[in-house]
Design a protein around this motif. Structure first.
Motif, PDB file in Angstrom:
ATOM      1  N   LEU A 107       2.047  11.101 -28.723  1.00  8.54           N
ATOM      2  CA  LEU A 107       2.777  10.282 -28.698  1.00  8.54           C
ATOM      3  C   LEU A 107       2.519   9.420 -27.411  1.00  8.54           C
ATOM      4  CD1 LEU A 107       5.791   9.288 -29.691  1.00  8.54           C
ATOM      5  CD2 LEU A 107       6.335  11.211 -27.875  1.00  8.54           C
ATOM      6  N   TYR A 108       2.805   8.095 -27.314  1.00  7.43           N
ATOM      7  CA  TYR A 108       2.833   7.623 -26.300  1.00  7.43           C
ATOM      8  C   TYR A 108       4.408   7.037 -25.841  1.00  7.43           C
ATOM      9  CZ  TYR A 108      -2.100   7.452 -26.217  1.00  7.43           C
ATOM     10  OH  TYR A 108      -3.597   7.718 -26.833  1.00  7.43           O
ATOM     11  N   VAL A 109       4.466   6.915 -24.754  1.00  8.09           N
ATOM     12  CA  VAL A 109       6.258   7.287 -23.915  1.00  8.09           C
ATOM     13  C   VAL A 109       5.919   5.859 -23.269  1.00  8.09           C
ATOM     14  CG1 VAL A 109       8.410   7.361 -23.376  1.00  8.09           C
ATOM     15  CG2 VAL A 109       7.206   9.019 -25.080  1.00  8.09           C
ATOM     16  N   LEU A 110       6.229   4.874 -23.376  1.00  8.07           N
ATOM     17  CA  LEU A 110       6.058   3.906 -21.919  1.00  8.07           C
ATOM     18  C   LEU A 110       7.020   3.894 -21.045  1.00  8.07           C
ATOM     19  CD1 LEU A 110       4.748   1.720 -20.244  1.00  8.07           C
ATOM     20  CD2 LEU A 110       5.169  -0.257 -22.596  1.00  8.07           C
ATOM     21  N   PHE A 111       7.498   3.899 -19.847  1.00 10.23           N
ATOM     22  CA  PHE A 111       8.497   4.013 -18.846  1.00 10.23           C
ATOM     23  C   PHE A 111       7.561   2.955 -18.022  1.00 10.23           C
ATOM     24  CE2 PHE A 111       7.434   9.035 -20.046  1.00 10.23           C
ATOM     25  CZ  PHE A 111       9.507   9.085 -20.015  1.00 10.23           C
TER      26      PHE A 111
ATOM     27  N   GLN B 208      -1.188  10.481 -17.537  1.00 11.62           N
ATOM     28  CA  GLN B 208      -1.059   9.416 -17.122  1.00 11.62           C
ATOM     29  C   GLN B 208      -2.520   9.092 -18.287  1.00 11.62           C
ATOM     30  OE1 GLN B 208      -2.327   8.272 -13.822  1.00 11.62           O
ATOM     31  NE2 GLN B 208      -2.905   6.210 -14.571  1.00 11.62           N
ATOM     32  N   ALA B 209      -1.784   7.946 -18.827  1.00 10.80           N
ATOM     33  CA  ALA B 209      -2.976   6.790 -20.220  1.00 10.80           C
ATOM     34  C   ALA B 209      -2.656   5.720 -19.679  1.00 10.80           C
ATOM     35  CB  ALA B 209      -2.148   7.316 -21.083  1.00 10.80           C
ATOM     36  N   ASP B 210      -3.329   4.938 -20.999  1.00 12.56           N
ATOM     37  CA  ASP B 210      -3.928   3.378 -20.427  1.00 12.56           C
ATOM     38  C   ASP B 210      -3.160   2.802 -21.693  1.00 12.56           C
ATOM     39  OD1 ASP B 210      -4.662   0.928 -20.538  1.00 12.56           O
ATOM     40  OD2 ASP B 210      -7.194   1.642 -20.555  1.00 12.56           O
ATOM     41  N   VAL B 211      -2.330   1.992 -21.785  1.00  6.11           N
ATOM     42  CA  VAL B 211      -1.182   1.194 -22.276  1.00  6.11           C
ATOM     43  C   VAL B 211      -2.234   0.985 -23.927  1.00  6.11           C
ATOM     44  CG1 VAL B 211      -0.827  -1.123 -21.042  1.00  6.11           C
ATOM     45  CG2 VAL B 211       0.691   0.137 -23.117  1.00  6.11           C
TER      46      VAL B 211
ATOM     47  N   GLY C  61      -1.124   2.858 -30.385  1.00  9.12           N
ATOM     48  CA  GLY C  61      -2.270   2.665 -31.763  1.00  9.12           C
ATOM     49  C   GLY C  61      -3.172   3.344 -32.109  1.00  9.12           C
ATOM     50  N   LYS C  62      -4.136   3.659 -31.188  1.00 11.42           N
ATOM     51  CA  LYS C  62      -5.520   4.754 -31.756  1.00 11.42           C
ATOM     52  C   LYS C  62      -5.180   5.966 -31.946  1.00 11.42           C
ATOM     53  CE  LYS C  62      -8.255   0.832 -29.315  1.00 11.42           C
ATOM     54  NZ  LYS C  62      -8.676   0.530 -28.225  1.00 11.42           N
TER      55      LYS C  62
END
Length: 87
Positions: A5-9, A52-55, A59-60
């Motif tokens: 689950l990616y959440v962009l703040f 921390q993750a790369d935006v 979707g991958k």
């Protein structure tokens, strides 16, 4: 379905001196304390930690990934495609 689950703040903090003392007081009154203990039902909630993750990875992976650790076919040793049997 399990996956990432990616959440962009995107947070814009006010510059020093931009908020009045009254505004700061109101925000402290409205927002929870940073050390606030929260009660929750452990059966309903999964506790996770932010990483921390790369935006660019949005979707991958996830359920569509071929190397999914939660794929039920892997547990049964299946080929991933249904097999037809005729008698």
């Amino acid at each position: 379905v399990k996956g990432n689950l990616y959440v962009l703040f995107r947070v814009e903090f006010p510059k020093d001196g931009e908020l009045s003392k009254k505004a700061i007081f109101q925000l402290k009154k409205l927002l929870p304390s940073p050390a606030m203990d929260i009660e929750y039902d452990e059966e309903e909630v999964e506790v996770v930690h932010l990483e921390q993750a790369d935006v660019k990875n949005f979707g991958k992976g996830g359920a569509a990934s071929h190397d999914n650790n939660y794929d039920s076919d892997d547990e049964e040793g299946g080929q991933g495609q249904p097999q037809c049997q005729q008698s």
